[in-house]
Scaffold this active site. Structure first.
Site, mmCIF file in Angstrom:
data_model
loop_
_atom_site.group_PDB
_atom_site.id
_atom_site.type_symbol
_atom_site.label_atom_id
_atom_site.label_comp_id
_atom_site.label_asym_id
_atom_site.label_seq_id
_atom_site.Cartn_x
_atom_site.Cartn_y
_atom_site.Cartn_z
ATOM 1 N N LYS A 1 0.900 4.567 6.962
ATOM 2 C CA LYS A 1 0.381 5.364 5.841
ATOM 3 C C LYS A 1 1.014 6.750 5.889
ATOM 4 O O LYS A 1 1.692 7.118 6.846
ATOM 5 C CB LYS A 1 -1.140 5.516 5.933
ATOM 6 C CG LYS A 1 -1.939 4.223 6.041
ATOM 7 C CD LYS A 1 -1.993 3.451 4.740
ATOM 8 C CE LYS A 1 -2.841 2.177 4.899
ATOM 9 N NZ LYS A 1 -2.794 1.341 3.672
ATOM 10 N N SER B 1 0.805 -1.224 0.000
ATOM 11 C CA SER B 1 0.000 0.000 0.000
ATOM 12 C C SER B 1 0.837 1.274 0.000
ATOM 13 O O SER B 1 0.319 2.353 -0.295
ATOM 14 C CB SER B 1 -0.953 0.016 1.197
ATOM 15 O OG SER B 1 -0.238 0.145 2.407
#
Length: 278
Positions: free
Chosen positions: A119, A42
């Site tokens: 993230k 990701s």
């Protein structure tokens, strides 16, 4: 008798040494740096599957989420951060707290599942965040993206979980070249980072999200392959992340392996050893 006494003392000393070592390691992991393996794609290309880094816990201060979660299913051990430091939960504050900056790569505790995620911090408290046609908008202004060619990787299983990448150039057979378009995104504070695009999908077209006070909005750099704040928690996403759930900032990759195991030395990525995280 003396031999038995010495033997008994040696065992006690060994146990004490192990206990002290575990205590020191626990304090170090809780207060300073926490090891973290990258399990998914990701955050490509900033972070690749198999990258190993230490999370700087001093960057944002400490909360209940700073306590380590230890899970060893083989022996039935499952100690959650809340089990140890849950008494600190609930006020959304931190001890010696520091404010994260837009563009930081952050490890945080998922507000529902309790799992650790990594993230990029996109939205600060009070920001209005939206994605239109794959482009990020902050407070009504487009965040500039400069095309930067393609990101290519070999189609094949990656990491211990054997994950296969998604490709922007259609179905790709085993061993083929999997391609995504690449762009450099620049925030208003000067933070530059690479983002990847696979193709148009629902997460490229979102409503406007108003980030609540005391919360943050996160997105993966591999924009089309990231379950992040664009998805509500009820739908398997991250939603808004409370300040107290931040664990620390990822500053530098220490080690990297492209194989199913770190013992496969022929798969080590030496060019990523000690590489800074931007």
């Amino acid at each position: 008798m003396a031999t038995k006494a010495k033997s008994g003392n040696a065992i006690v000393e060994t146990i004490k040494t192990i206990v002290y070592a575990l205590l020191i390691a626990g304090v170090f992991r809780t207060l300073f740096f926490q090891p973290f393996w990258i399990p998914s794609g990701s955050m490509k290309e900033t972070l690749l599957i198999g990258d190993f880094l230490f999370v700087n816990k001093m960057a944002y201060g400490y909360s209940y989420a700073s306590c380590p979660t230890v899970s060893i299913p083989v022996v039935g051990l499952n100690v959650d951060a809340e089990d140890v430091c849950g008494f600190l939960d609930g006020d959304n504050t931190r001890l010696f707290g520091g404010d994260p900056e837009r563009g930081d790569v952050v490890v945080f505790r998922h507000p529902v599942s309790g799992r650790d995620y990594i993230k990029r911090l996109v939205g600060l408290p009070g920001d209005r965040v939206q994605v239109k046609d794959g482009i990020l908008y902050l407070n009504g202004k487009m965040v500039p993206q400069t095309p930067a060619g393609n990101f290519d990787e070999v189609m094949g299983r990656q990491g211990p979980q054997g994950l296969t990448p998604r490709c922007g150039n259609g179905p790709v057979g085993e061993g083929g070249t999997c391609t995504k378009t690449r762009a450099v995104e620049t925030f208003d504070n000067g933070n530059e980072h690479v983002v990847l695009n696979i193709g148009s999908q629902a997460s490229d077209h979102t409503p406007v999200y108003l980030v609540p006070e005391g919360h943050y909005f996160f997105m993966g750099d591999n924009r089309d392959n990231s379950a992040d704040s664009r998805l509500p928690q009820a739908a398997g996403g991250v939603g808004f992340v409370p300040y107290e759930n931040l664990i620390g900032r990822a500053d530098r990759i220490m080690f990297s392996s492209a194989g199913r195991s770190m013992l496969y030395f022929w798969t080590w990525r030496s060019d990523r050893f000690f590489k800074g995280v931007n």
